[in-house]
Design an enzyme around this catalytic site. Structure first.
Site, PDB file in Angstrom:
ATOM      1  N   TYR A  22     -43.092-129.267 -44.106  1.00 27.34           N
ATOM      2  CA  TYR A  22     -42.136-128.854 -43.074  1.00 27.34           C
ATOM      3  C   TYR A  22     -42.781-128.226 -41.831  1.00 27.34           C
ATOM      4  CZ  TYR A  22     -38.857-129.619 -46.896  1.00 27.34           C
ATOM      5  OH  TYR A  22     -38.141-130.190 -47.917  1.00 27.34           O
ATOM      6  N   HIS A 100     -33.034-134.164 -40.044  1.00 26.17           N
ATOM      7  CA  HIS A 100     -33.958-133.755 -41.107  1.00 26.17           C
ATOM      8  C   HIS A 100     -35.350-133.625 -40.517  1.00 26.17           C
ATOM      9  CE1 HIS A 100     -30.888-134.228 -44.039  1.00 26.17           C
ATOM     10  NE2 HIS A 100     -30.606-135.398 -43.506  1.00 26.17           N
TER      11      HIS A 100
HETATM   12  O1  CA2 Z   1     -36.327-132.573 -44.125  1.00 28.82           O
HETATM   13  C1  CA2 Z   1     -35.340-131.839 -44.082  1.00 28.82           C
HETATM   14  O2  CA2 Z   1     -34.987-131.245 -43.060  1.00 28.82           O
HETATM   15  C2  CA2 Z   1     -34.541-131.577 -45.360  1.00 28.82           C
HETATM   16  O3  CA2 Z   1     -33.163-131.494 -45.009  1.00 28.82           O
HETATM   17  C3  CA2 Z   1     -35.039-130.263 -45.901  1.00 28.82           C
HETATM   18  C4  CA2 Z   1     -34.453-129.900 -47.250  1.00 28.82           C
HETATM   19  C5  CA2 Z   1     -34.585-131.032 -48.235  1.00 28.82           C
HETATM   20  O4  CA2 Z   1     -33.934-130.717 -49.446  1.00 28.82           O
HETATM   21  C6  CA2 Z   1     -34.033-132.330 -47.688  1.00 28.82           C
HETATM   22  O5  CA2 Z   1     -34.253-133.353 -48.640  1.00 28.82           O
HETATM   23  C7  CA2 Z   1     -34.703-132.686 -46.379  1.00 28.82           C
HETATM   24  C8  CA2 Z   1     -35.162-128.674 -47.843  1.00 28.82           C
HETATM   25  C9  CA2 Z   1     -35.320-127.532 -46.937  1.00 28.82           C
HETATM   26  C10 CA2 Z   1     -36.342-126.634 -47.538  1.00 28.82           C
HETATM   27  O6  CA2 Z   1     -37.006-125.978 -46.506  1.00 28.82           O
HETATM   28  C11 CA2 Z   1     -38.122-125.267 -46.840  1.00 28.82           C
HETATM   29  C12 CA2 Z   1     -38.885-124.842 -45.788  1.00 28.82           C
HETATM   30  C13 CA2 Z   1     -40.039-124.150 -46.040  1.00 28.82           C
HETATM   31  C14 CA2 Z   1     -40.407-123.853 -47.325  1.00 28.82           C
HETATM   32  C15 CA2 Z   1     -39.630-124.271 -48.370  1.00 28.82           C
HETATM   33  C16 CA2 Z   1     -38.477-124.987 -48.127  1.00 28.82           C
END
Ligand code: CA2
Length: 147
Positions: A22, A100
């Site tokens: 991310y 996303h």
């Molecule tokens: O890619 C994306 O923006 C998602 O929506 C992010 C979600 C995931 O479940 C989707 O499949 C795709 C997860 C967000 C988690 O964000 C974090 C950021 C930093 C550390 C841990 C989690």
């Protein structure tokens, strides 16, 4: 014009964990760059993040009363599971762009299905934080003359 940017569960952890997936940028920084772009377009922008499905639904429902013209939404993991968030988005008549940060098509198969893509104006996936800017710009180009 007034735009609501909604982020779902765990997106408050951006920049703090999993930088390989991310990136390093925090949600606060993303909101700052979106705010800057919005200002340059003379658009009002409001930000909301929650880890709770019901709170996200309450916010989506209240968008009608708050005279929101469009939404940029990243429902996080709820993208793939939440019929309730889909129903909330269907219950209001406000256009939205699905964003996303990661490219969900390139990840695990359970992330390939989004329950909101078919009711979104469009989906931006895999472009990182700039996806939020593109979402805002798309709404401005398509609906910005209204206000
Ligand atoms: O890619 C994306 O923006 C998602 O929506 C992010 C979600 C995931 O479940 C989707 O499949 C795709 C997860 C967000 C988690 O964000 C974090 C950021 C930093 C550390 C841990 C989690």
């Amino acid at each position: 014009m007034k735009i609501l940017v909604i982020n779902g569960p765990n997106l408050n952890m951006l920049g703090k964990r999993e930088p390989s997936v991310y990136g390093n940028i925090t949600l606060k920084k993303i909101e700052n760059i979106v705010q800057k772009k919005a200002k340059s377009l003379n658009v009002d922008v409001e930000f909301f993040q929650s880890n709770h499905e019901g709170e996200l639904i309450d916010k989506i429902q209240s968008a009608s009363e708050s005279k929101i013209d469009g939404m940029v939404i990243n429902p996080g993991g709820y993208t793939h599971t939440s019929v309730a968030i889909r129903d909330a988005l269907l219950s209001i008549n406000i256009p939205f762009v699905e964003v996303h940060i990661s490219n969900i098509a390139r990840r695990e198969s359970f992330r390939h299905k989004s329950l909101i893509s078919d009711i979104a104006l469009g989906t931006i996936s895999g472009l990182g934080p700039v996806g939020y800017i593109f979402g805002l710009e798309a709404l401005f180009e398509m609906y910005g003359t209204k206000a």
